[in-house]
Design an enzyme around this catalytic site. Structure first.
Site, short mmCIF file in Angstrom:
data_model
loop_
_atom_site.label_atom_id
_atom_site.label_comp_id
_atom_site.label_asym_id
_atom_site.label_seq_id
_atom_site.Cartn_x
_atom_site.Cartn_y
_atom_site.Cartn_z
N TYR A 1 23.13 37.85 9.48
CA TYR A 1 23.69 37.09 8.36
C TYR A 1 25.18 36.78 8.57
CZ TYR A 1 19.35 38.33 6.02
OH TYR A 1 18.03 38.48 5.69
N HIS B 1 13.66 41.33 11.88
CA HIS B 1 13.67 40.43 10.73
C HIS B 1 12.33 39.75 10.47
CE1 HIS B 1 14.94 37.57 7.78
NE2 HIS B 1 14.81 36.54 8.58
N SER C 1 10.39 43.70 9.06
CA SER C 1 10.48 42.86 7.87
C SER C 1 9.56 41.67 8.03
CB SER C 1 11.94 42.38 7.69
OG SER C 1 12.07 41.56 6.55
N GLN D 1 9.92 45.47 5.07
CA GLN D 1 10.59 44.76 3.98
C GLN D 1 9.93 43.40 3.80
OE1 GLN D 1 14.74 42.67 3.85
NE2 GLN D 1 15.15 44.86 3.64
N LEU E 1 12.67 40.42 -8.51
CA LEU E 1 12.90 39.72 -9.78
C LEU E 1 12.37 38.29 -9.74
CD1 LEU E 1 16.56 40.92 -10.52
CD2 LEU E 1 14.40 41.96 -11.22
N LYS F 1 10.46 33.69 -13.21
CA LYS F 1 9.40 34.06 -14.15
C LYS F 1 9.90 34.92 -15.32
CE LYS F 1 5.87 32.22 -11.88
NZ LYS F 1 4.94 31.22 -12.47
N SER G 1 21.93 40.65 -7.39
CA SER G 1 22.74 40.02 -8.43
C SER G 1 24.20 40.08 -8.01
CB SER G 1 22.56 40.73 -9.78
OG SER G 1 23.39 40.16 -10.77
N ARG H 1 24.87 42.94 -14.83
CA ARG H 1 23.43 42.82 -14.55
C ARG H 1 22.99 43.87 -13.54
NH1 ARG H 1 20.75 38.29 -15.42
NH2 ARG H 1 22.04 38.27 -17.28
#
Length: 242
Positions: free
Chosen positions: A2, A68, A99, A122, A151, A156, A192, A197
């Site tokens: 990343y 990954h 993953s 993952q 989430l 949703k 988040s 949150r």
């Protein structure tokens, strides 16, 4: 993969050394740092990438290192995993995992009789994409499922069933979704950027979802893929399938 390993490692070290921020005296061993191999390839390429990741983060070692994706073919997957095993044995990595591995990829790895089994797979899991087949083969082989996008990327939150059950348990829709993951034995990875949150999502110890409501949530499965791992999100269903 990343492109933020250096920044993340620097931020962690800055926090740990800050008396004003690190008020509870946390140490390096209290932090669980995860990073990934961007793409599977040769053994040498994977080992080089792992060493670069360790150096880039500056934390001395990586707590959890993941492959990954299953892309690259069988040989690339197995050679990359061999590199992870060696990194673990040499102390560069504490725990290895994968993953986005589907049933056939897990079975393939198990059949290769690895020296070290992956501890984690993952994958995207939530009530709208329950991945029961993958979860089952992981459980059979002692592999913990880390659920990303638990989430449902907020797609949703206003679903009638989610709203109704959140009201019943006096919790937020997000807390309900996280609790569902935990009660299925998974480790959810809610995301988040909002501090309030983040704190709210961690406060889920005041309720348990009843069995009948867990089954109701399980029944919401519509094979919904929210991520963008591949060019076409739906392709992941084919890759992660059996």
């Amino acid at each position: 993969m990343y492109h933020n390993e250096s920044q993340t490692g620097t931020a962690i070290q800055k926090f740990l050394s800050s008396g004003s921020d690190n008020t509870t005296g946390l140490k390096r061993e209290d932090i669980h740092y995860t990073t990934k191999l961007a793409s599977n390839g040769t053994y040498d390429a994977a080992r080089k990438s792992i060493k670069q990741s360790v150096k880039a983060c500056g934390l001395g070692y990586i707590d959890l290192f993941l492959l990954h994706s299953p892309y690259g073919g069988k040989t690339a997957r197995l050679e990359s995993w061999r590199a992870v095993e060696d990194a673990i044995e040499e102390g560069e990595v504490k725990i290895g995992g994968v993953s986005n591995f589907g049933v056939k990829h897990i079975k393939e790895l198990v059949a290769s009789k690895p020296r070290i089994m992956p501890a984690v797979n993952q994958i995207e899991v939530h009530p709208f994409n329950t991945r029961e087949n993958i979860r089952q083969v992981c459980e059979e082989n002692g592999i913990l499922v880390e659920a990303y996008a638990p989430l449902v990327r907020a797609l949703k939150m206003t679903h009638p069933t989610i709203k109704s059950l959140a009201s019943k348990y006096n919790c937020t829709p997000g807390q309900l979704l996280i609790r569902w993951s935990l009660q299925h034995g998974m480790v959810p990875l809610p995301k988040s950027i909002n501090k309030a949150r983040i704190e709210e999502n961690s406060k889920i110890g005041h309720f348990d979802i009843e069995d009948k409501d867990m089954k109701t949530m399980d029944g919401l499965d519509e094979y919904l893929v929210t991520g963008e791992l591949y060019e076409e999100g739906r392709k992941r269903n084919d890759i992660l399938g059996s």
